[in-house]
Design a protein around this motif. Structure first.
Motif, PDB file in Angstrom:
ATOM      1  N   ASP A   2       0.918  -0.956  -0.066  1.00  0.00           N
ATOM      2  CA  ASP A   2       0.193  -0.321  -0.187  1.00  0.00           C
ATOM      3  C   ASP A   2       1.052   1.590   0.220  1.00  0.00           C
ATOM      4  N   TYR A   3       1.717   1.376  -0.758  1.00  0.00           N
ATOM      5  CA  TYR A   3       2.879   2.791  -1.314  1.00  0.00           C
ATOM      6  C   TYR A   3       1.866   3.895  -1.102  1.00  0.00           C
ATOM      7  N   GLY A   4       0.896   4.173  -1.559  1.00  0.00           N
ATOM      8  CA  GLY A   4      -0.228   5.365  -1.373  1.00  0.00           C
ATOM      9  C   GLY A   4       0.092   5.119   0.392  1.00  0.00           C
ATOM     10  N   MET A   5      -0.518   4.663   0.818  1.00  0.00           N
ATOM     11  CA  MET A   5      -0.992   5.113   2.024  1.00  0.00           C
ATOM     12  C   MET A   5       0.735   5.457   3.705  1.00  0.00           C
ATOM     13  N   LYS A  47      10.297   6.794  -3.997  1.00  0.00           N
ATOM     14  CA  LYS A  47      10.664   5.323  -3.871  1.00  0.00           C
ATOM     15  C   LYS A  47       9.120   4.883  -3.898  1.00  0.00           C
ATOM     16  N   LEU A  48       8.195   5.381  -2.727  1.00  0.00           N
ATOM     17  CA  LEU A  48       6.762   5.469  -2.481  1.00  0.00           C
ATOM     18  C   LEU A  48       6.132   5.047  -3.768  1.00  0.00           C
ATOM     19  N   ALA A  49       6.789   6.642  -4.207  1.00  0.00           N
ATOM     20  CA  ALA A  49       5.539   7.409  -5.251  1.00  0.00           C
ATOM     21  C   ALA A  49       5.539   6.342  -6.498  1.00  0.00           C
ATOM     22  N   LYS A  50       6.933   5.416  -6.821  1.00  0.00           N
ATOM     23  CA  LYS A  50       6.735   4.866  -8.335  1.00  0.00           C
ATOM     24  C   LYS A  50       6.379   2.975  -7.229  1.00  0.00           C
ATOM     25  N   GLY A  51       6.509   2.936  -6.851  1.00  0.00           N
ATOM     26  CA  GLY A  51       6.029   1.719  -5.980  1.00  0.00           C
ATOM     27  C   GLY A  51       7.285   1.390  -5.929  1.00  0.00           C
ATOM     28  N   ASP A  52       8.225   1.483  -5.708  1.00  0.00           N
ATOM     29  CA  ASP A  52       9.351   0.631  -6.024  1.00  0.00           C
ATOM     30  C   ASP A  52       9.612  -0.136  -4.733  1.00  0.00           C
ATOM     31  N   PRO A  53       9.064  -2.107  -4.825  1.00  0.00           N
ATOM     32  CA  PRO A  53       9.887  -2.820  -3.406  1.00  0.00           C
ATOM     33  C   PRO A  53      10.516  -2.497  -2.829  1.00  0.00           C
ATOM     34  N   GLY A  54      11.686  -1.715  -3.370  1.00  0.00           N
ATOM     35  CA  GLY A  54      12.932  -1.562  -2.926  1.00  0.00           C
ATOM     36  C   GLY A  54      13.452  -1.122  -1.701  1.00  0.00           C
ATOM     37  N   VAL A  55      12.075  -0.108  -2.159  1.00  0.00           N
ATOM     38  CA  VAL A  55      11.850   0.963  -0.354  1.00  0.00           C
ATOM     39  C   VAL A  55      11.278   0.293   0.846  1.00  0.00           C
TER      40      VAL A  55
END
Length: 96
Positions: A20-23, A64-72
């Motif tokens: 839930d990258y947006g949250m 990274k969160l904005a891109k939905g990058d799981p590396g975050v």
């Protein structure tokens, strides 16, 4: 204040684990705002420095969160560990 900083770091990490990258992005914004506030209020120079150092994670985590990058997840895990260290309660102090 330190407890809320720790809680927000944990929550952002948990939300990112759930994809839930947006949250997580919203929570991390609150985390960094609260961390800045805590650093400004810190009486101890060492604690202030540790909290200010956490702010260096803002841009990479936000991107990274904005891109939905799981590396975050790695960044958020490191952030959480460093947050726990920066906000640790001294053994001779009372809990918050």
């Amino acid at each position: 204040l330190f407890r809320s900083v720790r809680d927000l770091a944990c929550l952002a990490y948990f939300q990112a684990i759930q994809k839930d990258y947006g949250m997580a992005a919203g929570t991390s914004t609150r985390f960094f705002d609260r961390t800045r506030e805590a650093a400004n209020q810190a009486l101890d120079a060492s604690t202030r420095k540790q909290l200010e150092d956490l702010l260096s994670f803002r841009d990479p985590i936000t991107a990274k969160l904005a891109k939905g990058d799981p590396g975050v997840l790695s960044d958020l895990q490191t952030l959480f560990v460093k947050t726990r260290q920066a906000t640790a309660i001294p053994s001779d102090a009372q809990p918050e």
